[in-house]
Scaffold this motif. Structure first.
Motif, PDB file in Angstrom:
ATOM      1  N   ALA A   1       3.847  -5.999  -3.535  1.00 30.19           N
ATOM      2  CA  ALA A   1       4.174  -5.367  -2.252  1.00 30.19           C
ATOM      3  C   ALA A   1       3.441  -4.036  -2.080  1.00 30.19           C
ATOM      4  CB  ALA A   1       5.682  -5.150  -2.148  1.00 30.19           C
ATOM      5  N   ASP A   2       3.254  -3.304  -3.177  1.00 29.88           N
ATOM      6  CA  ASP A   2       2.539  -2.032  -3.075  1.00 29.88           C
ATOM      7  C   ASP A   2       1.099  -2.237  -2.631  1.00 29.88           C
ATOM      8  OD1 ASP A   2       4.626  -0.384  -3.687  1.00 29.88           O
ATOM      9  OD2 ASP A   2       4.192  -0.278  -5.836  1.00 29.88           O
ATOM     10  N   ILE A   3       0.455  -3.293  -3.131  1.00 28.52           N
ATOM     11  CA  ILE A   3      -0.907  -3.575  -2.699  1.00 28.52           C
ATOM     12  C   ILE A   3      -0.909  -3.996  -1.234  1.00 28.52           C
ATOM     13  CG2 ILE A   3      -2.848  -5.164  -2.979  1.00 28.52           C
ATOM     14  CD1 ILE A   3      -2.513  -5.056  -5.926  1.00 28.52           C
TER      15      ILE A   3
ATOM     16  N   ALA B   1      -6.549  -0.682 -15.893  1.00 33.36           N
ATOM     17  CA  ALA B   1      -7.512  -0.167 -16.870  1.00 33.36           C
ATOM     18  C   ALA B   1      -7.709   1.337 -16.728  1.00 33.36           C
ATOM     19  CB  ALA B   1      -8.847  -0.894 -16.725  1.00 33.36           C
ATOM     20  N   VAL B   2      -7.700   1.835 -15.483  1.00 31.99           N
ATOM     21  CA  VAL B   2      -7.934   3.269 -15.277  1.00 31.99           C
ATOM     22  C   VAL B   2      -6.641   4.052 -15.102  1.00 31.99           C
ATOM     23  CG1 VAL B   2     -10.190   2.820 -14.259  1.00 31.99           C
ATOM     24  CG2 VAL B   2      -8.193   2.989 -12.774  1.00 31.99           C
ATOM     25  N   GLY B   3      -5.506   3.380 -15.206  1.00 29.26           N
ATOM     26  CA  GLY B   3      -4.216   4.064 -15.151  1.00 29.26           C
ATOM     27  C   GLY B   3      -3.713   4.385 -13.767  1.00 29.26           C
ATOM     28  N   LEU B   4      -4.244   3.719 -12.732  1.00 31.08           N
ATOM     29  CA  LEU B   4      -3.773   3.953 -11.378  1.00 31.08           C
ATOM     30  C   LEU B   4      -2.675   2.960 -11.019  1.00 31.08           C
ATOM     31  CD1 LEU B   4      -7.162   4.495  -9.476  1.00 31.08           C
ATOM     32  CD2 LEU B   4      -5.618   6.228 -10.398  1.00 31.08           C
ATOM     33  N   SER B   5      -1.820   3.363 -10.089  1.00 30.92           N
ATOM     34  CA  SER B   5      -0.754   2.474  -9.640  1.00 30.92           C
ATOM     35  C   SER B   5      -1.307   1.449  -8.655  1.00 30.92           C
ATOM     36  CB  SER B   5       0.350   3.284  -8.954  1.00 30.92           C
ATOM     37  OG  SER B   5      -0.135   3.837  -7.738  1.00 30.92           O
ATOM     38  N   ASP B   6      -0.538   0.372  -8.442  1.00 28.57           N
ATOM     39  CA  ASP B   6      -0.946  -0.638  -7.476  1.00 28.57           C
ATOM     40  C   ASP B   6      -1.054  -0.050  -6.075  1.00 28.57           C
ATOM     41  OD1 ASP B   6      -1.122  -2.593  -9.368  1.00 28.57           O
ATOM     42  OD2 ASP B   6       0.814  -3.517  -8.934  1.00 28.57           O
TER      43      ASP B   6
ATOM     44  N   VAL C   1      -1.981   3.041  -5.212  1.00 27.71           N
ATOM     45  CA  VAL C   1      -3.223   3.803  -5.088  1.00 27.71           C
ATOM     46  C   VAL C   1      -4.421   2.875  -5.003  1.00 27.71           C
ATOM     47  CG1 VAL C   1      -4.751   5.433  -6.257  1.00 27.71           C
ATOM     48  CG2 VAL C   1      -2.291   5.846  -6.215  1.00 27.71           C
ATOM     49  N   ILE C   2      -4.443   1.829  -5.818  1.00 25.31           N
ATOM     50  CA  ILE C   2      -5.585   0.906  -5.767  1.00 25.31           C
ATOM     51  C   ILE C   2      -5.613   0.157  -4.443  1.00 25.31           C
ATOM     52  CG2 ILE C   2      -4.668  -1.256  -6.711  1.00 25.31           C
ATOM     53  CD1 ILE C   2      -7.881   0.466  -7.844  1.00 25.31           C
ATOM     54  N   GLY C   3      -4.433  -0.127  -3.880  1.00 20.94           N
ATOM     55  CA  GLY C   3      -4.395  -0.767  -2.568  1.00 20.94           C
ATOM     56  C   GLY C   3      -4.858   0.162  -1.469  1.00 20.94           C
ATOM     57  N   LEU C   4      -4.503   1.460  -1.602  1.00 21.46           N
ATOM     58  CA  LEU C   4      -4.884   2.440  -0.593  1.00 21.46           C
ATOM     59  C   LEU C   4      -6.364   2.775  -0.624  1.00 21.46           C
ATOM     60  CD1 LEU C   4      -1.867   4.884  -1.025  1.00 21.46           C
ATOM     61  CD2 LEU C   4      -2.425   3.668   1.085  1.00 21.46           C
ATOM     62  N   THR C   5      -7.023   2.543  -1.744  1.00 28.99           N
ATOM     63  CA  THR C   5      -8.426   2.971  -1.885  1.00 28.99           C
ATOM     64  C   THR C   5      -9.374   1.787  -2.015  1.00 28.99           C
ATOM     65  OG1 THR C   5      -8.045   3.246  -4.270  1.00 28.99           O
ATOM     66  CG2 THR C   5      -7.792   5.191  -2.879  1.00 28.99           C
ATOM     67  N   ILE C   6      -9.450   1.186  -3.207  1.00 27.61           N
ATOM     68  CA  ILE C   6     -10.459   0.160  -3.466  1.00 27.61           C
ATOM     69  C   ILE C   6     -10.251  -1.075  -2.597  1.00 27.61           C
ATOM     70  CG2 ILE C   6     -11.435  -1.365  -5.216  1.00 27.61           C
ATOM     71  CD1 ILE C   6     -10.803   0.746  -7.292  1.00 27.61           C
TER      72      ILE C   6
ATOM     73  N   LEU D   1      -5.158  11.585  -3.302  1.00 26.00           N
ATOM     74  CA  LEU D   1      -4.653  10.396  -3.983  1.00 26.00           C
ATOM     75  C   LEU D   1      -4.989  10.411  -5.465  1.00 26.00           C
ATOM     76  CD1 LEU D   1      -5.398   7.476  -1.480  1.00 26.00           C
ATOM     77  CD2 LEU D   1      -3.199   8.588  -1.944  1.00 26.00           C
ATOM     78  N   LEU D   2      -6.230  10.759  -5.785  1.00 24.85           N
ATOM     79  CA  LEU D   2      -6.652  10.748  -7.186  1.00 24.85           C
ATOM     80  C   LEU D   2      -5.965  11.848  -7.982  1.00 24.85           C
ATOM     81  CD1 LEU D   2     -10.467   9.998  -6.728  1.00 24.85           C
ATOM     82  CD2 LEU D   2      -8.642   8.420  -7.400  1.00 24.85           C
ATOM     83  N   LEU D   3      -5.830  13.035  -7.390  1.00 23.40           N
ATOM     84  CA  LEU D   3      -5.134  14.127  -8.081  1.00 23.40           C
ATOM     85  C   LEU D   3      -3.660  13.784  -8.296  1.00 23.40           C
ATOM     86  CD1 LEU D   3      -6.634  17.257  -6.266  1.00 23.40           C
ATOM     87  CD2 LEU D   3      -7.098  16.506  -8.603  1.00 23.40           C
ATOM     88  N   ALA D   4      -3.039  13.172  -7.272  1.00 25.86           N
ATOM     89  CA  ALA D   4      -1.632  12.807  -7.398  1.00 25.86           C
ATOM     90  C   ALA D   4      -1.435  11.712  -8.438  1.00 25.86           C
ATOM     91  CB  ALA D   4      -1.088  12.351  -6.049  1.00 25.86           C
TER      92      ALA D   4
END
Length: 386
Positions: free
Chosen positions: A69-71, A206-211, A213-218, A320-323
């Motif tokens: 759901a986060d993605i 792998a890089v320690g980001l949450s789902d 954050v990865i949904g919001l960016t990549i 986002l990355l700093l948070a």
């Protein structure tokens, strides 16, 4: 990080872009053949087609349940922020963008309204299936309204649209070919969405980001590539009204259709994380609201405004990355944005709007490229009331 994961991610993006291209091309030609208004096709079929990757990704992860759901939420919210700040910013930096009167009167207020509606519906931390049906019904109402408004389009605009989208008369009998493009595009989107989500999830872990954050960016940037390609190409060709309409229409479709369908297919509705509710959805709403004064001033987006939009997207990514890393610089960065950058920007826009309303005459609109039909399309639309 395994090279296979990166390969899967790139291949997934490639299939999404190819699928969206095939879907848009086939759907546009089918719509032209059944007599749908060119304005309606530009704001609905083309814009909705470029948002098909967001639909494929969000529905797939929502149906699976769990942390997907986060993605799903991050994909839609991040895509809308990316569309306005990055896509419009990049296009306006290349060339000032003409803004249609209809977009200012109807479509931009609709985009703001659906953003506020999402913020209200998600305020309890979940989009239920009933609320998903409400959102899905909204896209039907918007589409029907666009069809009714588009009936005033005249034959001159239709001829311009045919030349713009390259729908030659000889090809109007090949219904099978266009239907195959639509079905093939959908198939590529489904496969590409699966590869992209699997790879993105692996990268996030792998890089320690949450789902989220990865949904919001990549994932958001990747699924918005069709909007990027369509709007930038339209800008370079002088068809700047299409560049703006594509972004606005896609943003409306993302909230109403993508999240609506995702909430319906999710096992227990679509949970909305506190982080998204506290920061990302309000940012999306604020970005949509900022379009109205920007679009209103001179009925165009100037180059300096494009640079400003790009700078804000860069600042959003930094936050986002700093948070995500709980970096020590986050409080200072947030304070600088809230106490200096945001008020200064608001003051600049307020002064510019005041000058347009009470002082200087509207800025002249640069002529379109000789090769681009948008100028004649725009004038024909204004004459026809579109």
């Amino acid at each position: 990080m395994a090279i296979q994961t990166l390969g899967l991610f790139v291949a997934g993006l490639g299939l999404l872009v190819a699928g969206a291209e095939a879907l848009v091309r086939g759907a546009t030609r089918l719509a032209a053949r059944i007599g749908v208004s060119p304005l309606v096709v530009g704001l609905t079929v083309v814009a909705f087609g470029t948002s098909a990757p967001e639909l494929a990704v969000s529905v797939r992860v929502a149906a699976a349940g769990g942390g997907g759901a986060d993605i799903a939420i991050g994909n839609v919210v991040g895509s809308n922020i990316f569309n306005v700040l990055f896509v419009l910013g990049a296009c306006a930096t290349l060339a000032p963008l003409v803004v249609e009167q209809k977009l200012i009167r109807v479509d931009v207020p609709v985009m703001i309204g659906v953003s506020v509606l999402l913020l209200w519906l998600a305020s309890d931390g979940r989009l239920s299936r009933v609320e998903g049906v409400v959102l899905g019904g909204g896209i039907l109402v918007y589409t029907v309204s666009a069809v009714l408004l588009g009936r005033s389009e005249n034959a001159a605009v239709q001829a311009e649209y045919d030349r713009e989208f390259g729908v030659p008369p000889a090809a109007r009998h090949h219904w099978g070919k266009d239907a195959a493009l639509v079905m093939g595009g959908l198939a590529l989107l489904v496969v590409g969405a699966g590869w992209l989500v699997d790879a993105a999830t692996s990268i996030a872990r792998a890089v320690g980001l949450s789902d989220l954050v990865i949904g919001l960016t990549i994932v958001a940037a990747g699924t918005s590539l069709p909007e990027v390609a369509t709007s930038i190409v339209a800008t370079l060709r002088g068809e700047r009204d299409i560049a703006v309409g594509n972004v606005v229409g896609s943003s409306i479709f993302n909230v109403l259709a993508v999240l609506g369908v995702a909430a319906v297919v999710a096992p227990v509705g679509l949970p909305v994380s506190p982080a998204a509710l506290r920061f990302d959805i309000p940012v999306m709403t604020a970005v949509a609201g900022a379009c109205l004064p920007v679009f209103f001033t001179g009925h165009r987006i100037a180059r300096w405004e494009g640079v400003l939009l790009l700078a804000y997207y860069a600042a959003y990514l930094c936050y986002l990355l700093l948070a995500a890393q709980a970096h020590d610089a986050l409080p200072a960065f947030s304070n600088a944005m809230m106490l200096f950058v945001v008020p200064l920007t608001a003051l600049t826009l307020a002064v510019f709007v005041a000058r347009q309303l009470f002082g200087a005459a509207p800025l002249p609109v640069p002529p379109a490229s000789p090769d681009g039909p948008s100028a004649s399309m725009s004038s024909a639309r204004r004459r026809s009331g579109g």
